[in-house]
Design an enzyme around this catalytic site. Sequence first.
Site, PDB file in Angstrom:
ATOM      1  N   ALA A   1      79.554 -18.966 102.453  1.00 56.17           N
ATOM      2  CA  ALA A   1      78.356 -18.465 101.781  1.00 56.17           C
ATOM      3  C   ALA A   1      77.261 -18.353 102.843  1.00 56.17           C
ATOM      4  O   ALA A   1      76.775 -19.364 103.356  1.00 56.17           O
ATOM      5  CB  ALA A   1      77.931 -19.419 100.671  1.00 56.17           C
TER       6      ALA A   1
ATOM      7  N   GLY B   1      69.253 -23.764 102.208  1.00 55.97           N
ATOM      8  CA  GLY B   1      70.707 -23.849 102.150  1.00 55.97           C
ATOM      9  C   GLY B   1      71.261 -23.378 100.827  1.00 55.97           C
ATOM     10  O   GLY B   1      70.549 -22.795 100.010  1.00 55.97           O
ATOM     11  N   ASN B   2      72.553 -23.609 100.632  1.00 59.29           N
ATOM     12  CA  ASN B   2      73.201 -23.264  99.363  1.00 59.29           C
ATOM     13  C   ASN B   2      74.229 -24.335  99.022  1.00 59.29           C
ATOM     14  O   ASN B   2      74.492 -25.228  99.811  1.00 59.29           O
ATOM     15  CB  ASN B   2      73.820 -21.866  99.444  1.00 59.29           C
ATOM     16  CG  ASN B   2      74.919 -21.783 100.483  1.00 59.29           C
ATOM     17  OD1 ASN B   2      75.982 -22.355 100.323  1.00 59.29           O
ATOM     18  ND2 ASN B   2      74.650 -21.072 101.582  1.00 59.29           N
ATOM     19  N   ARG B   3      74.817 -24.219  97.861  1.00 58.89           N
ATOM     20  CA  ARG B   3      75.669 -25.292  97.337  1.00 58.89           C
ATOM     21  C   ARG B   3      77.145 -25.149  97.684  1.00 58.89           C
ATOM     22  O   ARG B   3      77.967 -25.883  97.147  1.00 58.89           O
ATOM     23  CB  ARG B   3      75.531 -25.351  95.808  1.00 58.89           C
ATOM     24  CG  ARG B   3      74.180 -25.811  95.342  1.00 58.89           C
ATOM     25  CD  ARG B   3      74.158 -25.922  93.827  1.00 58.89           C
ATOM     26  NE  ARG B   3      72.829 -26.218  93.335  1.00 58.89           N
ATOM     27  CZ  ARG B   3      72.299 -27.431  93.338  1.00 58.89           C
ATOM     28  NH1 ARG B   3      72.977 -28.457  93.802  1.00 58.89           N
ATOM     29  NH2 ARG B   3      71.068 -27.615  92.880  1.00 58.89           N
ATOM     30  N   SER B   4      77.497 -24.224  98.549  1.00 55.30           N
ATOM     31  CA  SER B   4      78.926 -24.045  98.854  1.00 55.30           C
ATOM     32  C   SER B   4      79.507 -25.313  99.476  1.00 55.30           C
ATOM     33  O   SER B   4      78.973 -25.849 100.439  1.00 55.30           O
ATOM     34  CB  SER B   4      79.108 -22.877  99.812  1.00 55.30           C
ATOM     35  OG  SER B   4      80.467 -22.780 100.175  1.00 55.30           O
TER      36      SER B   4
END
Length: 224
Positions: free
Chosen positions: A96, A29-32
Amino acid sequence: ALPRDLDGRRVLISAGGTREPLDPVRFLGNRSSGRQGYALARVAAQRGAEVTLVAANADLPDPAGVHVVRVGSAAELRAQMLRLADESDVVVMSAAVADFRPVNRAEHKMKKGAADPDALELTRNPDILVELVAGRRPGVVVVGFAAETGDVSGDVLHHGREKLRRKGCDLLVLNEVGEGRAFETEDNEGWLLYADGREQTLPRAAKSELASMVWDGVSALLHA
Ligand code: C5P
């Protein structure tokens, strides 16, 4: 009072960050957070638009008057955006999206086991923004986002201009990111880059104010 310049316009916005499953409990995943996309949706609705928000893993309350569709992975986000774009006048890709996904998704939770782990095999996800641009009806306005750092091959604006050209969207919201940004006191936090070559600097502003500036730009394109 806010202008009602988006009255009756059908607006589609992606927000949040995708999660690419590894097994039933794990993901890449990502931090968006989704906050910018949610602000865009809220402000568009306040300015009269009919708004659909495709939200990837955002833990935020539904904005008033906005239709929210929840997705997890890039593949799910892509399917919803391509489907809903057919009935939209403006499409904004603020999510994102993972550039890569695991080739294999384990059916059962992966065990620690005794052996060393295998290398994680990844494959590239399609570029949804490029697909939306390629498949749009005439007159539909498509907006992309980019977060860039300056490096040896060029400054932030150089990378932004290249991305605008590569993606083919009408408007690119360019933000400078990276080490030290928080400590700098310059008020230029970003730019709006238009396909016709116009460039507008964006002052440091709250996400709702940035959203208003993006909609001012989109509104001008719609009314041109
Ligand atoms: O190439 P990059 O990820 O920097 O581009 C960012 C823009 O492209 C954003 O608008 C993002 O939503 C979109 N994007 C996409 N599909 C991808 C990767 C990014 O639509 N696979």
